[in-house]
Scaffold this active site. Structure first.
Site: not given
Ligand code: MEZ
Length: 556
Positions: A346, A326
Site C-alpha cells: 500500500r 493486520h
C-alpha cells in the site's frame, strides 16, 4: 491454485477501474483521510471493540480486567508442573543471564549481555530464529533523514497511532534509539535496500507523517534475524543456545527475586532447571491463540507463553485488551490463508478495492482504522469479494506497482511475496491479491519500564511480550524497532544486575502454589494448563480456525 473463473470476473472489474485510478494518482488525487471523529466511528467495526469477545479475569494482579477470552483461558489455567514434584535443589545449569526466547529481542539481548561481561544461556522453544521477527516483512521505522524527519515527528506519530495512551518514556526511548539501531544492524551485516547513491530507501507506512520506513526488500526480518543469529553463534563461548527448550515456569528465590526458570526439553520430554542471576523474558506474541477465530500471520510457536509465566510471577498486564489485526492478510487461496501481505504494497501505491473495483478507504490510515474499514466494507456494506469457499475479501491491486515503477518492480521489491503466490499459480504483478484482516501483533503485554525492568527484581522483559509502548495500536515498522531497541537495553541491564545486584537465596515455586490456590478460591475448575507451548491443531475447535501460510510454506 490459480484464480478460478468466479474470481476472474471480479478481477475484470478491478482492471476496468485501473486506468482511472492511475490518472487520479498522476494528478496527485488521494482518497481522503478520515477525520478524528470518522476514525472513532470506524473503530466500532474493529474486533477489539466487540464486547462479547472478552471477559473479566478472576485472578492475579489484574483481577477484573476485561481481555479476550483466549487470554483469560490462558491465564486461568494451571502450571504444567506440580510445584511439589519439582526438586529445586537439583540445578542443571547456572548462568549469569538466562534469556527465554530466540527471536529478535532475545538474540539482541544475548549480544548486549555478553558484551557487558555476562555468560548467557538463550533457551528457545523451536529453532533459534523461529519467531515473528523472522517473518517481519515491511521494515523498520527510524528517523534517519535529519533534514526531513526527526525523532520528534516519529514520537508524535507513535503517540497518535496509539491513541495517545502510550507510555511516553518508552516511546521517547524507542524513537531516540532508532537511528543508532540502524547503524548497529549495518555493522552486523544487515543489507538494507538502498538507492544507487547509497542512501537508505524510505517509504511511508500507515499513520506516519514522514517517509521513515526502511527495509530489506520484503524480507526485512529474515535478514535481520540472519545477521543477529550469526553473531550470537560466533560468540558461542559465552552464549549457549538451547533449542526446543521452552520455559514452563519462572523460578523465584526467597527474596522474591527471579532466579531462573524451569525448562522443558521437547526432544526428551524432560524438565530441567536453569539458575540465573538475571532472567529476560522475550517470548514474543500470541497469534496462535487465534483470538475470535482469526487467522494469523504469526509463527507456529506464538502462543503467548511469556504472558502466562510473567503474570503468574506477579507482573501486571497493560493494554492486553488491544490486539493488532493486520488489515491485509491473504484470504484466498486457502492454502496461504493468514499470510502477511506487507503494508509496503500500500505504501508503494497498490490500491485497496471492494467487489466493484472501487476505493473505499485511504490505504495509509492507522492499522486499526484500516482493518475496521475492511470489516465494515465486507460485513456491513456487503461490498466484500466472495471467495469460492464462502469467505469475503478485499483486493490489494499489486499490478499498480509495475505500472507506477516500471515492469519488474513487483518482483524486485516484493520478491518474497511474488514467489509464494507464484507457487500458487498466481502472478501478483498481473493480478491483485485477495485479503482480510488477520491476527498480527499483541499491542499490550506485561508491564515494564524503559530499563526493561518489571515489578519482580531480576526479571527483565523485551519485545512483543511487553505492554505500554504502543498504547492501543502499534504503527507499522515499530515492532522491528521495539524488539531490538528494548532487547539491547534488557541485555545490558540484565548483565549489570547480574554483576551488581543479584541476591543469592533458596529457590522456590511458591508463587505457583499461591496462584493455584487463588484459582481454587475463585472457583476455577479446569484441566487447562499454561503455557500452551504449541497450538493443538488436532483439536477440532482449533483446527477449524486455520493453518497459516507459514505452516504450509514450511511443509513445502
Ligand atoms: O510492523 C509491521 O507489522 C509490518 C512492517 C508489517 C508489514 O506490513 O510488513
Amino acid at each position: 491454485m490459480p484464480y478460478p473463473e468466479e474470481l476472474k470476473k471480479f478481477i475484470r472489474k478491478v482492471e476496468k477501474t485501473r486506468p482511472g485510478r492511475i490518472e487520479k494518482r498522476k494528478r496527485g488525487e488521494e482518497f481522503p483521510f478520515m477525520s478524528a471523529e470518522e476514525r472513532e466511528e470506524m473503530l466500532k467495526y474493529h474486533p477489539d471493540y466487540k464486547e462479547e469477545g472478552r471477559r473479566e479475569i478472576k485472578i492475579g494482579p489484574n483481577k477484573g480486567y476485561r481481555i479476550a477470552h483466549e487470554f483469560v483461558d490462558l491465564l486461568e489455567a494451571k502450571s504444567r508442573v506440580d510445584p511439589d514434584a519439582v526438586d529445586l535443589s537439583q540445578v542443571d545449569a547456572v548462568t549469569d543471564v538466562l534469556i527465554i526466547g530466540g527471536g529478535g529481542a532475545g538474540t539482541a539481548a544475548a549480544l548486549l549481555a555478553q558484551e557487558n561481561g555476562a555468560k548467557v544461556i538463550l533457551a528457545t522453544k523451536l529453532r533459534h530464529g523461529d519467531a515473528n521477527t523472522m517473518m517481519a516483512e515491511g521494515g523498520i521505522q527510524a528517523a534517519s533523514k535529519g533534514w526531513k524527519d526527526s525523532p520528534y515527528f516519529h514520537y508524535l506519530d507513535v503517540m497518535g497511532g496509539g491513541h495517545f495512551k502510550n507510555d511516553p518514556e518508552l516511546v521517547y526511548t524507542l524513537v531516540t534509539e532508532a537511528p543508532d539501531l540502524l547503524r548497529w544492524f549495518e555493522s552486523l551485516g544487515v543489507m538494507f535496500s538502498k538507492s544507487p547513491d547509497g542512501r537508505l530507501e524510505t517509504m511511508h507506512g500507515g499513520g506516519t507523517s514522514r517517509k521513515r520506513l526502511h527495509s530489506c526488500a520484503d524480507i526485512t526480518g529474515a535478514d535481520v534475524m540472519r545477521a543477529l543469529r550469526d553473531e550470537a553463534r560466533n560468540r558461542s563461548q559465552d552464549i549457549k543456545v538451547l533449542e526446543f527448550s521452552p520455559a514452563v515456569e519462572l523460578i523465584l528465590n526467597e527474596h522474591g527475586d527471579c532466579a531462573g526458570a524451569l525448562l522443558y526439553n521437547m526432544d526428551t520430554e524432560e524438565y530441567f532447571i536453569v539458575k540465573a542471576k538475571a532472567t529476560i523474558l522475550a517470548t514474543g506474541g500470541c497469534g496462535r491463540l487465534h483470538v475470535q477465530g482469526f487467522p494469523t500471520t504469526n509463527h507456529y510457536g506464538a502462543t503467548a507463553d511469556g504472558i502466562a509465566l510473567g503474570y503468574r510471577a506477579g507482573v501486571k498486564l497493560k493494554f492486553l485488551h488491544t490486539i493488532q489485526y493486520h488489515p491485509t492478510c491473504a484470504i484466498f487461496p486457502e492454502q496461504i490463508e493468514g499470510l502477511l501481505i506487507t503494508e509496503r504494497f500500500r505504501g508503494a501505491g497498490a490500491d485497496v478495492l471492494n467487489v466493484d473495483g472501487e476505493k473505499f478507504v485511504n490505504e495509509r490510515e492507522p492499522r486499526d482504522v484500516e482493518s475496521g474499514a475492511y470489516v465494515k466494507e465486507c460485513l456491513v456494506r456487503g461490498k466484500g469479494v466472495p471467495t469460492p469457499t464462502g469467505k469475503l475479501g478485499i483486493w490489494v491491486d499489486s499490478p499498480m506497482i509495475d505500472i507506477i515503477y516500471g515492469e519488474g518492480a513487483v518482483k524486485r521489491l516484493f520478491i518474497g511475496k511474488w514467489k509464494i503466490y507464484d507457487r500458487q499459480g498466481i502472478d501478483i504483478s498481473k493480478d491483485p491479491m485477495l485479503v482480510y484482516p488477520g491476527l498480527h501483533y499483541q499491542n499490550g503485554g506485561l508491564e515494564n519500564n524503559a530499563n526493561c525492568e518489571t515489578s519482580v527484581p531480576g526479571l527483565f522483559i523485551a519485545g512483543e511480550v511487553t505492554g505500554g509502548l504502543h498504547g492501543e495500536n502499534r504503527l507499522m515498522g515499530n515492532s522491528m524497532l521495539d524488539v531490538h531497541v528494548f532487547g539491547r537495553i534488557a541485555g545490558e541491564n540484565a548483565a549489570l544486575y547480574a554483576k551488581e545486584k543479584a541476591r543469592e537465596a533458596k529457590l522456590t515455586l511458591d508463587h505457583v502454589r499461591v496462584y493455584h490456590k487463588e484459582m481454587e478460591e475463585a472457583g476455577i475448575v479446569t484441566d487447562r494448563v499454561a503455557p500452551m507451548l504449541l497450538p493443538d491443531y488436532t483439536n477440532p475447535e482449533v483446527r477449524k480456525r486455520q493453518l497459516t501460510a507459514h505452516y504450509v510454506g514450511t511443509l513445502r
